[in-house]
Scaffold this active site. Sequence first.
Site, PDB file in Angstrom:
ATOM      1  N   TYR A  53     -10.911 -13.767 -99.180  1.00  0.00           N
ATOM      2  CA  TYR A  53     -11.247 -13.660 -97.751  1.00  0.00           C
ATOM      3  C   TYR A  53     -12.522 -14.438 -97.436  1.00  0.00           C
ATOM      4  O   TYR A  53     -13.540 -14.298 -98.109  1.00  0.00           O
ATOM      5  CB  TYR A  53     -11.442 -12.197 -97.344  1.00  0.00           C
ATOM      6  CG  TYR A  53     -11.925 -12.028 -95.916  1.00  0.00           C
ATOM      7  CD1 TYR A  53     -11.055 -12.253 -94.851  1.00  0.00           C
ATOM      8  CD2 TYR A  53     -13.245 -11.688 -95.631  1.00  0.00           C
ATOM      9  CE1 TYR A  53     -11.477 -12.126 -93.544  1.00  0.00           C
ATOM     10  CE2 TYR A  53     -13.688 -11.555 -94.323  1.00  0.00           C
ATOM     11  CZ  TYR A  53     -12.800 -11.775 -93.289  1.00  0.00           C
ATOM     12  OH  TYR A  53     -13.229 -11.662 -91.993  1.00  0.00           O
ATOM     13  N   HIS A  83     -17.150 -18.162 -82.448  1.00  0.00           N
ATOM     14  CA  HIS A  83     -17.844 -16.882 -82.373  1.00  0.00           C
ATOM     15  C   HIS A  83     -19.118 -16.947 -81.527  1.00  0.00           C
ATOM     16  O   HIS A  83     -19.663 -15.899 -81.162  1.00  0.00           O
ATOM     17  CB  HIS A  83     -18.173 -16.371 -83.780  1.00  0.00           C
ATOM     18  CG  HIS A  83     -16.980 -15.798 -84.493  1.00  0.00           C
ATOM     19  ND1 HIS A  83     -15.787 -16.469 -84.600  1.00  0.00           N
ATOM     20  CD2 HIS A  83     -16.793 -14.602 -85.131  1.00  0.00           C
ATOM     21  CE1 HIS A  83     -14.920 -15.730 -85.269  1.00  0.00           C
ATOM     22  NE2 HIS A  83     -15.504 -14.589 -85.599  1.00  0.00           N
ATOM     23  N   ASN A 196     -22.277 -12.612 -90.499  1.00  0.00           N
ATOM     24  CA  ASN A 196     -21.720 -11.301 -90.804  1.00  0.00           C
ATOM     25  C   ASN A 196     -22.833 -10.362 -91.266  1.00  0.00           C
ATOM     26  O   ASN A 196     -23.098 -10.216 -92.452  1.00  0.00           O
ATOM     27  CB  ASN A 196     -20.647 -11.430 -91.895  1.00  0.00           C
ATOM     28  CG  ASN A 196     -19.556 -10.405 -91.725  1.00  0.00           C
ATOM     29  OD1 ASN A 196     -19.823  -9.266 -91.374  1.00  0.00           O
ATOM     30  ND2 ASN A 196     -18.317 -10.813 -91.966  1.00  0.00           N
ATOM     31  N   TYR A 282     -45.422  24.785 -69.407  1.00  0.00           N
ATOM     32  CA  TYR A 282     -44.809  24.211 -70.602  1.00  0.00           C
ATOM     33  C   TYR A 282     -45.166  22.744 -70.787  1.00  0.00           C
ATOM     34  O   TYR A 282     -45.360  22.276 -71.904  1.00  0.00           O
ATOM     35  CB  TYR A 282     -43.283  24.342 -70.520  1.00  0.00           C
ATOM     36  CG  TYR A 282     -42.728  25.715 -70.790  1.00  0.00           C
ATOM     37  CD1 TYR A 282     -43.554  26.839 -70.871  1.00  0.00           C
ATOM     38  CD2 TYR A 282     -41.362  25.907 -70.963  1.00  0.00           C
ATOM     39  CE1 TYR A 282     -43.041  28.096 -71.108  1.00  0.00           C
ATOM     40  CE2 TYR A 282     -40.831  27.159 -71.207  1.00  0.00           C
ATOM     41  CZ  TYR A 282     -41.677  28.256 -71.273  1.00  0.00           C
ATOM     42  OH  TYR A 282     -41.149  29.493 -71.509  1.00  0.00           O
ATOM     43  N   ARG A 285     -48.629  23.046 -72.388  1.00  0.00           N
ATOM     44  CA  ARG A 285     -48.727  23.813 -73.627  1.00  0.00           C
ATOM     45  C   ARG A 285     -47.781  23.297 -74.704  1.00  0.00           C
ATOM     46  O   ARG A 285     -48.075  23.379 -75.902  1.00  0.00           O
ATOM     47  CB  ARG A 285     -48.422  25.276 -73.303  1.00  0.00           C
ATOM     48  CG  ARG A 285     -48.629  26.231 -74.428  1.00  0.00           C
ATOM     49  CD  ARG A 285     -48.605  27.701 -74.009  1.00  0.00           C
ATOM     50  NE  ARG A 285     -47.969  27.982 -72.754  1.00  0.00           N
ATOM     51  CZ  ARG A 285     -46.949  28.841 -72.609  1.00  0.00           C
ATOM     52  NH1 ARG A 285     -46.445  29.458 -73.660  1.00  0.00           N
ATOM     53  NH2 ARG A 285     -46.440  29.086 -71.417  1.00  0.00           N
ATOM     54  N   PHE A 330     -21.301  -4.227 -93.311  1.00  0.00           N
ATOM     55  CA  PHE A 330     -21.801  -4.837 -92.075  1.00  0.00           C
ATOM     56  C   PHE A 330     -21.729  -3.887 -90.882  1.00  0.00           C
ATOM     57  O   PHE A 330     -22.248  -4.183 -89.815  1.00  0.00           O
ATOM     58  CB  PHE A 330     -20.962  -6.078 -91.748  1.00  0.00           C
ATOM     59  CG  PHE A 330     -19.485  -5.799 -91.798  1.00  0.00           C
ATOM     60  CD1 PHE A 330     -18.848  -5.049 -90.827  1.00  0.00           C
ATOM     61  CD2 PHE A 330     -18.730  -6.262 -92.858  1.00  0.00           C
ATOM     62  CE1 PHE A 330     -17.503  -4.764 -90.891  1.00  0.00           C
ATOM     63  CE2 PHE A 330     -17.365  -5.986 -92.932  1.00  0.00           C
ATOM     64  CZ  PHE A 330     -16.756  -5.226 -91.935  1.00  0.00           C
ATOM     65  N   GLU A 416     -10.421  -4.788 -86.394  1.00  0.00           N
ATOM     66  CA  GLU A 416     -11.717  -4.131 -86.221  1.00  0.00           C
ATOM     67  C   GLU A 416     -11.512  -2.989 -85.223  1.00  0.00           C
ATOM     68  O   GLU A 416     -11.866  -3.084 -84.044  1.00  0.00           O
ATOM     69  CB  GLU A 416     -12.754  -5.152 -85.746  1.00  0.00           C
ATOM     70  CG  GLU A 416     -12.968  -6.252 -86.785  1.00  0.00           C
ATOM     71  CD  GLU A 416     -13.827  -7.403 -86.294  1.00  0.00           C
ATOM     72  OE1 GLU A 416     -14.386  -7.305 -85.195  1.00  0.00           O
ATOM     73  OE2 GLU A 416     -13.916  -8.407 -87.025  1.00  0.00           O
TER      74      GLU A 416
END
Length: 511
Positions: A53, A83, A196, A282, A285, A330, A416
Site C-alpha cells: 500500500y 489532496h 499522512n 460562588y 469563592r 494517523f 475512511e
Amino acid sequence: MTVTIPPTGISPADVLAVARGTAKVVLDPATLEAMATSRSIVDGIEAAGRPVYGVSTGFGALANTFVAPERRAELQHALIRSHAAGIGAPMPREVVRAMMLLRVRSLALGHSGVRPLVASALVDLLNHEVTPWVPEHGSLGASGDLAPLAHCALVLLGEGWVLGPEGQRLPAAEALDRAGLAPIELAAKEGLALINGTDGMLGMLLLAIHDAAHLFTMADVTAALAIEAMLGSDRPFLPELHAIRPHPGQGRSAANIHRLLQDSAVMDSHREDVDHAVQDAYSMRCAPQVAGAARDTLEFVRTVAGRELLSVVDNPVVLPDGRVESTGNFHGAPLGFAADFLAIAAAEVGAIAERRVDRLLDVTRSRDLPAFLSPDAGVNSGLMIAQYTAAGIVAENRRLAAPASVDSLPTSGMQEDHVSMGWAATKKLRTVLDNLTSLLAVELLAAVRGLQLRAPLTPSPAGRAAIAALGEIAGEPGPDVFLAPVMEAAREVVATPALRTTIEQAIGDLD
C-alpha cells in the site's frame, strides 16, 4: 537559536521556537542515517515488485489498484495535487510552521521510508521563511491532516501557493526562486509520507497548551483582583481547605489567589467587620475549583501531546525488520478528544470570570461600588457594554465547547468510515483561548476600575501593578471614554507576560 532534530523526537519548546520565532532547523546526522536505512527497505520492495500500500498501489478506496513501476513517481505527485483540495482563509503562519516542523519530526523517526532530501527540503522551507498557504478547511483528522499537509507538500514541488509578507497569496514557484530553492521530485512512498499524519492538529494543540498555561495563571490574577475590588474574603483560599480535597490544580490555583490577596489595605478594611457577608458568591469563592479543574485538564492534554510527539503517525510504516505494515496511527482521536476537553475547561474559566464582572457592575451586589463602575452613572454608562461584550463571548465559547470529535462523517467510498475531526477540534480550541483572553481582559479592566474606586485604600501589590499597567490608557474613573482601545490594551496586558512578571517580582512566582 537552532533546533536540531534527532531520530528520537523533539520537545514542545522546539515547536514554539520554530513556529513563533525564527529558530533555524537542522537535521542530526543520526537522523539522516535513520531515514536512509528505512528508504533502503522501500527500494528493496520496489525491486522485488511486491504489492505494498502506498508504494505500488493507489490510496484510500483505490488501495487495491496496482500501479506499474514506471508510474509510481507520477502517483506520488498526483496524490499531492489531488489532496491539496482545501478551501477558505489561510491558516496562520505559526500553525503552518509548526505543522511542517512536526512532519519533519515524523519523517526523522526513520519509519516512513523517505529519502533524507525530502525532510531536508521541508527544513529549507522553514529556514528560508517560505510558508505555504494552507486553507482552513479540508482536514477531517482521518488519515491525519491530509489536505493541509498536501498544501505544504505541493510547495516542495514548486506548485501551489505561499503566504506573502503581507499575508497575500503568492505562487510557490516564485517564492522558491527568490529563496534560491529548487523543486524536488518525489519517489515511491514519499508523497504519502508527506501528508499522512496528525501534524497540523498536534501543532495547534501544542500552541494551545502553551497559551492555556499562561491564561489559566492570568485567570487567577484577574479573579483575585475582582475579589479584592468586591471586598471578598481570602479565607476560602486557605491551604488547609484545599488539602482536604486534593485535586492538584485546585490547590495551586487557591494558593495563587491567596497570595495575590495579601498586603492589601482593601482586604484589611473589612476583616473584622461583623456585618460583612458570611460567604462570598460562588463566582468568587469557587474560583480555584473551576480554574483548578481547568489546570488538571491541561495536564491531561499535555500528557497526550507529549505522547504524540514520540509517535510515528505515518501509514504504512517501515519496520526495522524490513516489513511495511498498514496502521491506524494517523487517526486523530487522542488529539481531538484532548482538544475538546480543554475547550470545555477554558470556556468555563471565561464563564466564571464574566460572572465576577457582572457582580462588580451591579450596584446591589458590588458592596458599595457605583453602578457600572461609573462615578456619575446615568449620564455615563461606565463598563455596562463591556459586560455585554463579555456575555456575547461567553455565549460563543459555549457553542465552541460542543465537541467536534463526536461528529464523524464517512469519506473515501467508506474506506475512511470513521474520522476524528481533530483538526476542527484543535482549530476551535484556539478560538476559545483567544476569546478567553478577551474575557479576562474585561475582568482585569473591571477589577482595576473597582480598585481605583476604593481609594484612598491601597490595593495589593498585584492591584497596584494592574492599575499601573492599564493606567496610561484607562486613566482614572470619570466620564465615559471611547472604550474599545482600552479593552484592546487590557487584552494585550493579559496576553503578554509583563504584568505577571511585575507581580511575581513583588510577591514571588505564581504557579
